[in-house]
Scaffold this active site. Structure first.
Site, PDB file in Angstrom:
ATOM      1  CG  HIS A 164     -15.762 -10.097  -7.847  1.00 30.23           C
ATOM      2  ND1 HIS A 164     -15.418  -9.564  -6.615  1.00 30.23           N
ATOM      3  CD2 HIS A 164     -14.743  -9.780  -8.676  1.00 30.23           C
ATOM      4  CE1 HIS A 164     -14.252  -8.958  -6.711  1.00 30.23           C
ATOM      5  NE2 HIS A 164     -13.818  -9.072  -7.953  1.00 30.23           N
ATOM      6  CD  GLN A 192     -15.180  -5.903  -9.919  1.00 28.49           C
ATOM      7  OE1 GLN A 192     -15.510  -4.859  -9.354  1.00 28.49           O
ATOM      8  NE2 GLN A 192     -13.958  -6.395  -9.827  1.00 28.49           N
ATOM      9  CG  ASP A 197      -9.359  -9.531  -5.618  1.00 30.56           C
ATOM     10  OD1 ASP A 197      -8.668  -8.627  -5.125  1.00 30.56           O
ATOM     11  OD2 ASP A 197     -10.440  -9.332  -6.198  1.00 30.56           O
ATOM     12  CD  GLU A 205      -7.191  -7.663  -1.700  1.00 24.87           C
ATOM     13  OE1 GLU A 205      -7.191  -6.431  -1.799  1.00 24.87           O
ATOM     14  OE2 GLU A 205      -8.208  -8.352  -1.892  1.00 24.87           O
ATOM     15  CG  HIS A 219      -2.550  -2.922  -6.902  1.00 25.34           C
ATOM     16  ND1 HIS A 219      -2.163  -3.843  -5.947  1.00 25.34           N
ATOM     17  CD2 HIS A 219      -3.861  -3.175  -7.156  1.00 25.34           C
ATOM     18  CE1 HIS A 219      -3.197  -4.605  -5.643  1.00 25.34           C
ATOM     19  NE2 HIS A 219      -4.235  -4.233  -6.354  1.00 25.34           N
ATOM     20  NE  ARG A 248      -8.341   1.534  -6.500  1.00 25.65           N
ATOM     21  CZ  ARG A 248      -9.017   0.405  -6.288  1.00 25.65           C
ATOM     22  NH1 ARG A 248      -8.724  -0.357  -5.256  1.00 25.65           N
ATOM     23  NH2 ARG A 248      -9.987   0.049  -7.109  1.00 25.65           N
TER      24      ARG A 248
END
Length: 600
Positions: free
Chosen positions: A160, A227, A259, A301, A376, A496
Site C-alpha cells: 500500500h 493506506q 512490508d 515480513e 516494534h 504498540r
C-alpha cells in the site's frame, strides 16, 4: 568490447525475471512490458555509485556473507534512538560495541501527515521523513555504516501507499493511469470480497474497504483507511516499484524489509494472503535486484503460520520450466520462534519452541532466518495456532492462557498489555522485552535476577537458532514499558507504542544495561566460537522445560522453568558462558542457559 558485469547479469538473469512477469501478466503483456523493464534496469545500473558497485562485486564473490556466525542485527526508529539521521551517525559506535552487522531503521521514508500507522503509510518512497533529515544524510550514514561493516535496511511497503502519496493524489484528481494503481470496487463487489477476508486491526480499523467519493467507489484498505492497497495485477505498479527499489539501493540501502508481502495479490473467495502470485511478485523484484544491485538483501515480513513461511525463501519450480530453484527473499522473519519463546516462558514448557526449531531447519542455500526476541510490533499469537494444533487439541485456549499470563494475569511477573483485544479474544500482546520478562514487576534482588535470566534466555533462543539475530532498540538497556504515548492524541489509539520508548542513553551506564549487554556479548561470542549460522537443529531432551539446539559445533540447552534441570552426556564438554567444565551431568539453573562446546 567486453560486456559490463550488469550486461552479463542481465543476459543470465533476464529469463528468470521474464518467467515471473509472464506468470503475472501473460505473454502478450510481457512483450510490451519487457523493453520498458530493460530500460529501467540499465538506467539504474548506470546510476549506481562506485562504492556500491564494489560492494556488489565483493558480495558476488561471497554470496553467503549474511549467513555467518557474527551476523547480529539491531532495529530502531531513528527519532526514538537518536532524534535525526545525523544524530544517529554519532551513535554508530554504540552499534559497533554491540557487534552489530545489520541495522534496520524503521519507518524512515516520508510518511503521510497525521496518523501514519507508525510511519508505514508512505507518502514518498524516495524521500526521508523531513523531521529526520534528508537523503543526503542517509547517504552519509550508509557510508559510515559500511566502514563499520554494518548493512543498512529500510522498509519498503509493497502492499500500500498513503492516501496522500502522489500516485493516490493523482488518482483522486481523476488521472486514469494512477487510478488503476489501486483497487476501486463497487459496494457489491467489495462485500463479496469481504466475506472471506479477516481483519488485521478489528478494533481500530475494522473491515478491508473504505468509501472514497473522489475515487468513485470503495478503495481496498487492508490496514487503515489511509493506506490504499496497490493493484499488483497492473504491470505499471511493477515497473514503478522496481524503479523505486533500485533508486533506493543506489542511495546506499543494502536491505529492504518487504512490508506486508503476504497481502499483495487479491483473489475473490480467498483470504487474499499468501497467494502464488504474491511470490511471483517478490521473485521478480529479487531478479531485478540480482541484475542491478546484487549486494542487496530482501527480507520478508511474512507474519504467517510456520507452514506458509518456506515459499518466501523461494521454490524449486523445475516442473514449470526445468530450471530448478527460483530464489525469493534472502531473509525471512522467524516470527513463530519469537512467539514460541514467550509461550514457553508463560507455561514453563519447551514443547512449542522445540517444534518450531525442528520446522526451521533445511534452509535453501543463500538464505537465513531473521531471528529476534522482541520487535516494534505486538506478539501476534495467531501465527502459531497451526504449530500448536499438533500438540494441543485446543490451541486457542492454550494461547489465551499464555497471553493472559504475559499481560499480568494469574499472579504473573510479566507486565504486558493486550493488543486489539479486551483480553477475551486471542489477538496480540504488547510490552518491552524487560517488562514482559519480569524486570518491571521485580521488587527485590532475587526477582531481578530471575528477570535478567529470562531476558538472556530469550536472547539465547534467538542467537543459538542460527539466524541473523536482531535486538530491538532499548532491549540491551532493559527499558521498561512507556505509557507516555497515552498522552499523545496521535498515538494514544495505537497500543504498540507501549514498547517503543525513547532510547535512554543514561541507562546504558546502569546495572540493568551492564548485565543485559554483558549477557548479549557472551552469547554472541559463544555463537561465533561455535561457527553456528543458518538452519538450527533441534536436540531432544528428557525434561519438558528444557530446549536443546545444535548450533555449529555446540549444543545449547535452555531451561524454560523456575526449577533447575539436569542434562547428561556432556563429559568432556565445557560451558562457553560460565567457562566451567560440564561434567557428565550439568545443572541448567532456573531460566538458565548452558552453551556446551566439545573439549579441545
Amino acid at each position: 568490447m567486453t560486456p559490463s558485469s550488469t550486461e552479463r547479469r542481465l543476459d543470465a538473469l533476464a529469463p528468470r525475471l521474464k518467467r515471473q512477469l509472464e506468470r503475472l501478466y501473460g505473454a502478450d503483456r510481457l512483450a510490451a512490458l519487457w523493453p520498458r523493464m530493460e530500460t529501467i534496469l540499465r538506467d539504474r545500473a548506470s546510476d549506481r555509485p562506485a562504492a556500491m558497485v564494489a560492494l556488489d562485486e565483493a558480495r558476488l564473490a561471497d554470496p553467503d556473507w549474511f549467513v555467518a556466525p557474527d551476523m547480529l542485527g539491531y532495529s530502531t526508529y531513528v527519532d526514538r534512538f537518536a532524534g535525526t539521521v545525523g544524530g544517529l551517525i554519532d551513535k554508530v559506535d554504540h552499534l559497533e560495541s554491540l557487534g552489530v552487522r545489520y541495522l534496520h531503521l524503521l519507518a524512515l521514508l516520508k510518511a503521510r501527515e497525521g496518523d501514519s500507522d507508525g510511519g508505514f503509510a508512505v507518502a514518498d518512497y524516495l524521500a526521508i521523513e523531513p523531521r529526520l533529515g534528508t537523503m543526503a544524510d542517509v547517504e552519509r550514514l550508509a557510508a559510515r555504516l559500511r566502514a563499520g561493516r554494518i548493512s543498512l535496511c529500510v522498509d519498503l511497503a509493497l502492499n500500500h501507499t498513503a492516501d496522500d502519496h502522489p500516485w493516490a493524489k493523482a488518482a483522486q484528481a481523476g488521472d486514469p493511469h494512477y487510478r488503476a494503481f489501486y483497487h476501486v470496487l463497487g459496494d457489491d463487489e467489495a462485500q463479496a470480497y469481504e466475506a472471506a477476508l479477516p481483519e488485521v486491526f478489528p478494533t481500530t480499523a475494522p473491515g478491508n474497504f473504505t468509501t472514497v467519493p473522489a475515487m468513485g467507489g470503495q478503495v481496498w484498505t487492508t490496514f487503515y483507511p489511509f493506506q490504499w492497497d496497490l493493484n499488483w495485477s497492473n504491470p505499471e505498479v511493477m515497473l514503478a516499484i522496481v524503479d523505486t527499489m533500485l533508486r533506493l539501493a543506489n542511495h546506499g540501502f543494502e536491505a529492504f524489509r518487504l512490508d506486508s508481502i503476504a497481502f499483495l495479490w487479491k483473489q475473490l473467495g480467498t483470504d487474499c494472503r499468501n497467494r502464488p502470485e504474491a511470490h511471483s511478485i517478490v521473485r521478480a523484484l529479487r531478479a531485478a535486484l540480482d541484475i542491478v544491485a546484487p549486494a542487496t538483501l530482501l527480507k520478508a515480513e511474512a507474519i504467517v503460520p510456520t507452514a506458509l513461511v518456506p515459499p518466501y525463501f523461494g521454490a524449486d519450480e523445475g516442473a514449470d520450466w526445468n530450471g530448478g530453484f527460483e530464489p525469493e527473499c534472502h531473509l525471512v522473519y522467524n516470527n513463530s520462534l519469537m512467539v514460541a519463546g514467550w509461550v514457553a516462558l508463560a507455561e514453563q514448557s519447551a514443547t512449542l519452541p522445540h517444534a518450531i526449531v525442528e520446522a526451521s531447519g533445511g534452509l535453501p542455500r543463500g538464505a537465513n532466518w531473521l531471528s529476534y526476541a522482541r520487535c516494534h510490533d505486538d506478539i501476534g499469537w495467531g501465527a502459531v495456532i497451526g504449530d500448536l494444533a499438533g500438540i494441543d487439541a485446543d490451541p486457542v485456549a492454550r494461547l489465551k492462557t499464555a497471553a493472559r499470563f504475559l499481560e499480568g494475569g494469574d499472579g504473573s511477573w510479566a507486565r504486558g498489555a493486550p493488543f486489539q483485544s479486551d483480553g477475551s479474544v486471542l489477538h496480540g500482546s504488547n510490552g518491552t522485552m524487560a517488562s514482559l520478562a519480569g524486570l518491571e514487576a521485580a521488587t527485590d534482588e532475587e526477582a531481578r535476577e530471575m528477570a535478567f535470566r529470562r531476558i538472556a534466555l530469550l536472547s539465547a533462543l534467538s542467537i543459538a537458532s542460527g539466524g541473523l539475530a536482531t535486538t530491538y532498540m532499548g532491549d540491551e538497556a532493559g527499558l521498561l514499558n512507556d505509557t507516555g504515548y497515552l498522552d499523545d492524541p496521535e498515538r494514544a489509539h495505537e497500543g504498540r507504542w507501549l514498547h517503543r520508548p525513547k532510547m535512554d542513553w543514561a541507562a546504558l551506564d546502569g546495572p540493568a544495561a551492564r548485565r543485559i549487554s554483558g549477557d548479549l556479548d557472551a552469547l554472541r561470542a559463544a555463537r561465533i566460537a561455535s561457527g553456528g549460522a543458518g538452519s538450527p537443529t533441534a536436540i531432544t531432551t528428557d525434561a519438558p522445560a528444557l530446549l536443546g539446539i545444535g548450533c555449529g559445533s555446540d549444543r545449547v540447552f535452555l531451561n524454560f522453568s523456575d526449577a533447575a534441570v539436569h542434562v547428561g552426556g556432556l563429559a568432556g564438554w565445557q560451558d562457553r558462558l560460565s567457562e566451567q567444565a560440564c561434567g557428565d551431568t550439568v545443572a541448567v539453573e532456573p531460566w538458565g542457559v548452558v552453551w556446551a562446546s566439545p573439549a579441545g
